[in-house]
Design an enzyme around this catalytic site. Structure first.
Site, PDB file in Angstrom:
ATOM      1  N   TYR A  63      15.442  29.251  27.950  1.00  0.00           N
ATOM      2  CA  TYR A  63      16.902  29.558  27.477  1.00  0.00           C
ATOM      3  C   TYR A  63      16.780  29.145  25.782  1.00  0.00           C
ATOM      4  O   TYR A  63      16.130  28.226  25.453  1.00  0.00           O
ATOM      5  CB  TYR A  63      17.734  28.593  28.128  1.00  0.00           C
ATOM      6  CG  TYR A  63      17.842  28.694  29.573  1.00  0.00           C
ATOM      7  CD1 TYR A  63      16.928  28.169  30.369  1.00  0.00           C
ATOM      8  CD2 TYR A  63      19.010  29.252  30.130  1.00  0.00           C
ATOM      9  CE1 TYR A  63      17.200  28.282  31.965  1.00  0.00           C
ATOM     10  CE2 TYR A  63      19.151  29.037  31.484  1.00  0.00           C
ATOM     11  CZ  TYR A  63      18.434  28.865  32.278  1.00  0.00           C
ATOM     12  OH  TYR A  63      18.531  28.861  33.705  1.00  0.00           O
ATOM     13  N   TYR A 117      19.557  20.421  36.872  1.00  0.00           N
ATOM     14  CA  TYR A 117      19.109  21.861  37.067  1.00  0.00           C
ATOM     15  C   TYR A 117      18.384  22.008  38.506  1.00  0.00           C
ATOM     16  O   TYR A 117      18.611  22.935  39.156  1.00  0.00           O
ATOM     17  CB  TYR A 117      18.075  22.245  35.912  1.00  0.00           C
ATOM     18  CG  TYR A 117      17.800  23.575  35.639  1.00  0.00           C
ATOM     19  CD1 TYR A 117      18.583  24.500  35.098  1.00  0.00           C
ATOM     20  CD2 TYR A 117      16.478  24.188  36.418  1.00  0.00           C
ATOM     21  CE1 TYR A 117      18.238  25.834  34.965  1.00  0.00           C
ATOM     22  CE2 TYR A 117      16.372  25.522  36.230  1.00  0.00           C
ATOM     23  CZ  TYR A 117      17.063  26.382  35.617  1.00  0.00           C
ATOM     24  OH  TYR A 117      16.731  27.613  35.637  1.00  0.00           O
ATOM     25  N   LYS A 143      23.833  28.181  38.286  1.00  0.00           N
ATOM     26  CA  LYS A 143      24.386  27.232  39.670  1.00  0.00           C
ATOM     27  C   LYS A 143      25.386  28.038  40.564  1.00  0.00           C
ATOM     28  O   LYS A 143      25.505  27.641  41.633  1.00  0.00           O
ATOM     29  CB  LYS A 143      25.098  26.139  39.069  1.00  0.00           C
ATOM     30  CG  LYS A 143      24.539  25.139  38.608  1.00  0.00           C
ATOM     31  CD  LYS A 143      23.691  24.347  39.465  1.00  0.00           C
ATOM     32  CE  LYS A 143      22.761  23.288  38.876  1.00  0.00           C
ATOM     33  NZ  LYS A 143      21.369  23.688  39.369  1.00  0.00           N
ATOM     34  N   PRO A 200      26.733  31.631  33.997  1.00  0.00           N
ATOM     35  CA  PRO A 200      25.323  31.673  34.812  1.00  0.00           C
ATOM     36  C   PRO A 200      24.328  30.626  34.125  1.00  0.00           C
ATOM     37  O   PRO A 200      23.326  30.808  34.499  1.00  0.00           O
ATOM     38  CB  PRO A 200      24.934  32.950  34.643  1.00  0.00           C
ATOM     39  CG  PRO A 200      25.904  33.727  33.723  1.00  0.00           C
ATOM     40  CD  PRO A 200      27.060  32.856  33.563  1.00  0.00           C
ATOM     41  N   HIS A 242       8.710  26.957  40.543  1.00  0.00           N
ATOM     42  CA  HIS A 242       8.831  26.659  38.876  1.00  0.00           C
ATOM     43  C   HIS A 242       8.925  25.045  38.931  1.00  0.00           C
ATOM     44  O   HIS A 242       9.848  24.626  39.371  1.00  0.00           O
ATOM     45  CB  HIS A 242       9.788  27.334  38.223  1.00  0.00           C
ATOM     46  CG  HIS A 242       9.527  28.864  37.794  1.00  0.00           C
ATOM     47  ND1 HIS A 242       9.887  29.591  36.817  1.00  0.00           N
ATOM     48  CD2 HIS A 242       8.727  29.661  38.636  1.00  0.00           C
ATOM     49  CE1 HIS A 242       9.327  30.765  36.864  1.00  0.00           C
ATOM     50  NE2 HIS A 242       8.736  30.806  37.946  1.00  0.00           N
TER      51      HIS A 242
HETATM   52  P1  RFL Z   1      29.832  37.721  46.332  1.00  0.00           P
HETATM   53  O1  RFL Z   1      28.472  37.658  46.179  1.00  0.00           O
HETATM   54  O2  RFL Z   1      30.651  38.093  45.348  1.00  0.00           O
HETATM   55  O3  RFL Z   1      30.288  38.291  47.810  1.00  0.00           O
HETATM   56  C1  RFL Z   1      31.599  38.116  48.077  1.00  0.00           C
HETATM   57  C2  RFL Z   1      31.474  39.669  49.239  1.00  0.00           C
HETATM   58  O4  RFL Z   1      32.698  39.877  49.446  1.00  0.00           O
HETATM   59  C3  RFL Z   1      33.106  41.193  49.468  1.00  0.00           C
HETATM   60  N1  RFL Z   1      34.397  41.502  49.175  1.00  0.00           N
HETATM   61  C4  RFL Z   1      35.421  41.841  50.323  1.00  0.00           C
HETATM   62  N2  RFL Z   1      35.191  41.957  51.558  1.00  0.00           N
HETATM   63  C5  RFL Z   1      36.121  42.450  52.406  1.00  0.00           C
HETATM   64  N3  RFL Z   1      37.477  42.525  52.031  1.00  0.00           N
HETATM   65  C6  RFL Z   1      37.766  42.167  50.519  1.00  0.00           C
HETATM   66  N4  RFL Z   1      39.015  42.081  50.206  1.00  0.00           N
HETATM   67  C7  RFL Z   1      36.645  41.968  49.827  1.00  0.00           C
HETATM   68  N5  RFL Z   1      36.629  41.534  48.501  1.00  0.00           N
HETATM   69  C8  RFL Z   1      35.098  41.416  48.269  1.00  0.00           C
HETATM   70  C9  RFL Z   1      32.272  41.635  48.277  1.00  0.00           C
HETATM   71  O5  RFL Z   1      32.158  43.115  48.166  1.00  0.00           O
HETATM   72  C10 RFL Z   1      30.928  40.803  48.478  1.00  0.00           C
HETATM   73  O6  RFL Z   1      30.041  41.633  49.202  1.00  0.00           O
HETATM   74  O7  RFL Z   1      30.034  36.175  46.484  1.00  0.00           O
HETATM   75  P2  RFL Z   1      29.383  34.875  47.275  1.00  0.00           P
HETATM   76  O8  RFL Z   1      28.780  35.237  48.583  1.00  0.00           O
HETATM   77  O9  RFL Z   1      30.399  33.658  47.043  1.00  0.00           O
HETATM   78  O10 RFL Z   1      27.987  34.517  46.401  1.00  0.00           O
HETATM   79  C11 RFL Z   1      28.149  33.944  45.052  1.00  0.00           C
HETATM   80  C12 RFL Z   1      27.413  34.453  44.216  1.00  0.00           C
HETATM   81  O11 RFL Z   1      26.978  36.059  44.320  1.00  0.00           O
HETATM   82  C13 RFL Z   1      27.390  34.320  42.678  1.00  0.00           C
HETATM   83  O12 RFL Z   1      28.084  32.809  42.640  1.00  0.00           O
HETATM   84  C14 RFL Z   1      26.331  34.354  41.586  1.00  0.00           C
HETATM   85  O13 RFL Z   1      25.505  35.650  41.980  1.00  0.00           O
HETATM   86  C15 RFL Z   1      26.815  34.389  40.337  1.00  0.00           C
HETATM   87  N6  RFL Z   1      26.012  35.242  39.425  1.00  0.00           N
HETATM   88  C16 RFL Z   1      24.969  34.672  38.940  1.00  0.00           C
HETATM   89  N7  RFL Z   1      24.673  33.306  39.029  1.00  0.00           N
HETATM   90  C17 RFL Z   1      23.606  32.843  39.020  1.00  0.00           C
HETATM   91  O14 RFL Z   1      23.438  31.594  39.364  1.00  0.00           O
HETATM   92  N8  RFL Z   1      22.772  33.449  38.052  1.00  0.00           N
HETATM   93  C18 RFL Z   1      23.035  34.656  37.677  1.00  0.00           C
HETATM   94  O15 RFL Z   1      22.501  35.439  36.986  1.00  0.00           O
HETATM   95  C19 RFL Z   1      23.888  35.170  37.936  1.00  0.00           C
HETATM   96  N9  RFL Z   1      24.753  36.716  37.620  1.00  0.00           N
HETATM   97  C20 RFL Z   1      26.713  36.471  38.988  1.00  0.00           C
HETATM   98  C21 RFL Z   1      25.883  37.240  38.019  1.00  0.00           C
HETATM   99  C22 RFL Z   1      27.843  37.141  39.276  1.00  0.00           C
HETATM  100  C23 RFL Z   1      28.263  38.169  38.878  1.00  0.00           C
HETATM  101  N10 RFL Z   1      29.531  38.830  39.444  1.00  0.00           N
HETATM  102  C24 RFL Z   1      30.181  38.000  40.478  1.00  0.00           C
HETATM  103  C25 RFL Z   1      30.399  39.712  38.624  1.00  0.00           C
HETATM  104  C26 RFL Z   1      25.945  38.483  37.606  1.00  0.00           C
HETATM  105  C27 RFL Z   1      27.469  38.834  38.096  1.00  0.00           C
HETATM  106  C28 RFL Z   1      27.460  40.246  37.655  1.00  0.00           C
HETATM  107  C1  PHB Z   2      18.269  35.375  36.412  1.00  0.00           C
HETATM  108  O1  PHB Z   2      17.002  35.276  36.684  1.00  0.00           O
HETATM  109  O2  PHB Z   2      19.112  36.327  36.580  1.00  0.00           O
HETATM  110  C2  PHB Z   2      19.035  33.923  36.109  1.00  0.00           C
HETATM  111  C3  PHB Z   2      18.061  32.945  35.829  1.00  0.00           C
HETATM  112  C4  PHB Z   2      18.668  31.651  35.183  1.00  0.00           C
HETATM  113  C5  PHB Z   2      19.982  31.579  34.666  1.00  0.00           C
HETATM  114  C6  PHB Z   2      20.733  32.731  35.138  1.00  0.00           C
HETATM  115  C7  PHB Z   2      20.293  33.851  35.590  1.00  0.00           C
HETATM  116  O3  PHB Z   2      20.591  30.533  34.322  1.00  0.00           O
END
Ligand code: RFL
Ligand code: PHB
Length: 390
Positions: free
Chosen positions: A201, A385, A297, A293, A72
């Site tokens: 957005y 961004y 980032k 989110p 993009h």
């Molecule tokens: P993760 O992906 O949470 O992975 C952590 C892993 O550790 C495991 N774990 C354990 N394992 C062993 N023993 C324990 N006691 C443990 N406790 C936990 C978990 O099962 C898991 O597999 O962290 P990591 O690797 O740091 O990655 C970070 C990203 O996942 C996160 O920053 C993003 O996904 C944040 N986030 C979003 N970011 C965006 O940029 N755009 C989004 O749309 C977006 N949506 C989200 C999200 C995070 C969410 N969370 C954490 C609730 C939506 C959700 C629902």
């Molecule tokens: C997504 O595609 O899930 C998404 C994209 C941009 C954002 C957050 C989530 O800022």
């Protein structure tokens, strides 16, 4: 059992660290509380910065990303029905972002790890950290009812916000900074073509909405909802009606309605833990920080932490220097705080805050007007961004 680096958590942070270390001949064991299928079923982020794409190339897992990811060149901000495109490529000297789901990144990393023959123990219960303030840390866990001990040189805490690693550090040795926002995001994933070619957005009278995607045939949409909202109260029909009322008219007209394949509500939070190291335990990714989110980032910050941490560990084993490990927390935090600022700022600009006064609403409008009418204002948004340099 013994390994060089014990990694807790098989999310993107843990898997990426494991892959970068494996490729340098450094032995790792990953302990993950959930099953592999469960980890892959969590729908989360979707936008990758160029720096993260380069890291995935370095890790040897970018082939499918380059084939299937959508590059993009820009995205749009909409405010009270007006729209302003941020020309990422033009404003940053050619930088872009890539739309490729977190689940795809995780999947590619899992396959690569298996091919390297590195050990991942899924469904490892009751993980506990021992002696990480000394030279011989250990991790214990229960697998199939049997408690096992893993001796290691270092522990990488990649276990997300609710993990065990940050909580294992003695009280008072880590300072926490937090802001909780008075709303969440209701997200829907549906196999319908996206309403727009680029992300939109929108801040509308009824609140924030985001049109995103995973591919040409799969859309990801979000609307801001109050924190006490229940996902069961949102039929697909209600969701799409609300979405269309919040985005610019031409985008609303292009929304294809279809059955959701995932629907969930995520709360919004800003959080930073300082420092990110205690003895031989290093925190990375969501274990150390959370961003709302809005700036996309979260996943990208997990990758930049791993950039600094993998460099430090590789230096330790290859050059017998701990300079990189000593500077890990400081280097990672310098970048994290800037991403925290951008995510907080973008969240503040684009959401409806129940406590905002008319003055603050005018400030949001003035902020949007400034960006929409200033190349410098737009360039600042674009620079953040696409991701600040590592
Ligand atoms: P993760 O992906 O949470 O992975 C952590 C892993 O550790 C495991 N774990 C354990 N394992 C062993 N023993 C324990 N006691 C443990 N406790 C936990 C978990 O099962 C898991 O597999 O962290 P990591 O690797 O740091 O990655 C970070 C990203 O996942 C996160 O920053 C993003 O996904 C944040 N986030 C979003 N970011 C965006 O940029 N755009 C989004 O749309 C977006 N949506 C989200 C999200 C995070 C969410 N969370 C954490 C609730 C939506 C959700 C629902
Ligand atoms: C997504 O595609 O899930 C998404 C994209 C941009 C954002 C957050 C989530 O800022």
């Amino acid at each position: 059992m013994r390994t060089q680096v014990a990694i807790i958590g098989a999310g993107p942070a843990g898997l990426l660290l494991g892959q970068l270390l494996s490729r340098q001949g450094i032995d790792t064991v990953i302990l993950e509380r959930r099953s592999g299928d469960y980890v892959l079923s969590r729908i989360r982020a979707g936008v990758l910065e160029q720096g993260m794409v380069h890291m995935l190339e370095e890790a040897g897992v970018a082939e499918r990303l380059h084939r299937e990811g959508l590059v993009h060149d820009g995205f749009s901000l909409a405010f009270e029905g007006r729209r302003h495109r941020i020309d990422l490529k033009g404003l940053t000297g050619g930088k872009t972002v890539t739309v490729y789901g977190q689940t795809e990144v995780t999947h590619d990393l899992m396959i690569a790890r298996e091919a390297m023959g590195a050990t991942t123990i899924y469904e490892a219960d009751d993980v506990a950290l021992h002696d990480f303030d000394g030279a011989a840390p250990r991790v214990s866990f229960v697998k199939d009812g049997v408690r096992t001990e893993l001796a290691c040189d270092f522990i990488a805490g990649c276990d997300g916000f609710h993990g065990v690693c940050r909580r294992s550090v003695p009280d008072g040795s880590i300072r926490e900074f937090e802001r909780i926002y008075p709303f969440g995001w209701l997200g829907v994933l549906a196999d319908v073509p996206p309403a727009a070619h680029e992300l939109v957005y929108a801040n509308a009278a009824r609140g924030f909405a985001l049109c995103s995607m995973r591919s040409a045939g799969r859309s990801r949409y979000y609307v801001q909802v109050p924190l006490d909202e229940k996902v069961e109260d949102w039929s697909d029909e209600r969701f799409f009606d609300e979405l269309r009322r919040r985005v610019p008219e031409d985008v609303a007209a292009a929304v294809t309605v279809g059955p959701s394949i995932e629907k969930s509500i995520a709360p919004l939070r800003s959080f930073v833990a300082e420092p990110m190291r205690f003895g031989r335990l290093f925190l990375a990714g969501d274990a150390a920080h959370i961003v709302p989110p809005t700036g996309a980032k979260g996943l990208n910050l997990a990758a930049s932490d791993i950039h600094y941490l993998s460099q430090g560990l590789i230096e330790h084993y290859r050059e017998h220097s701990d300079a990189g490990l000593s500077r890990y927390s400081e280097r990672a935090l310098a970048r994290i705080w800037k991403a925290e600022r951008f995510s907080w700022w973008m969240t503040s600009l684009l959401h409806h805050f129940p406590a905002n006064t008319p003055f603050e609403q005018r400030m949001q409008r003035a902020e949007f007007d400034y960006i929409a009418n200033s190349a410098v204002g737009s360039a600042g948004v674009a620079e953040n961004y696409v991701g600040l340099p590592y």
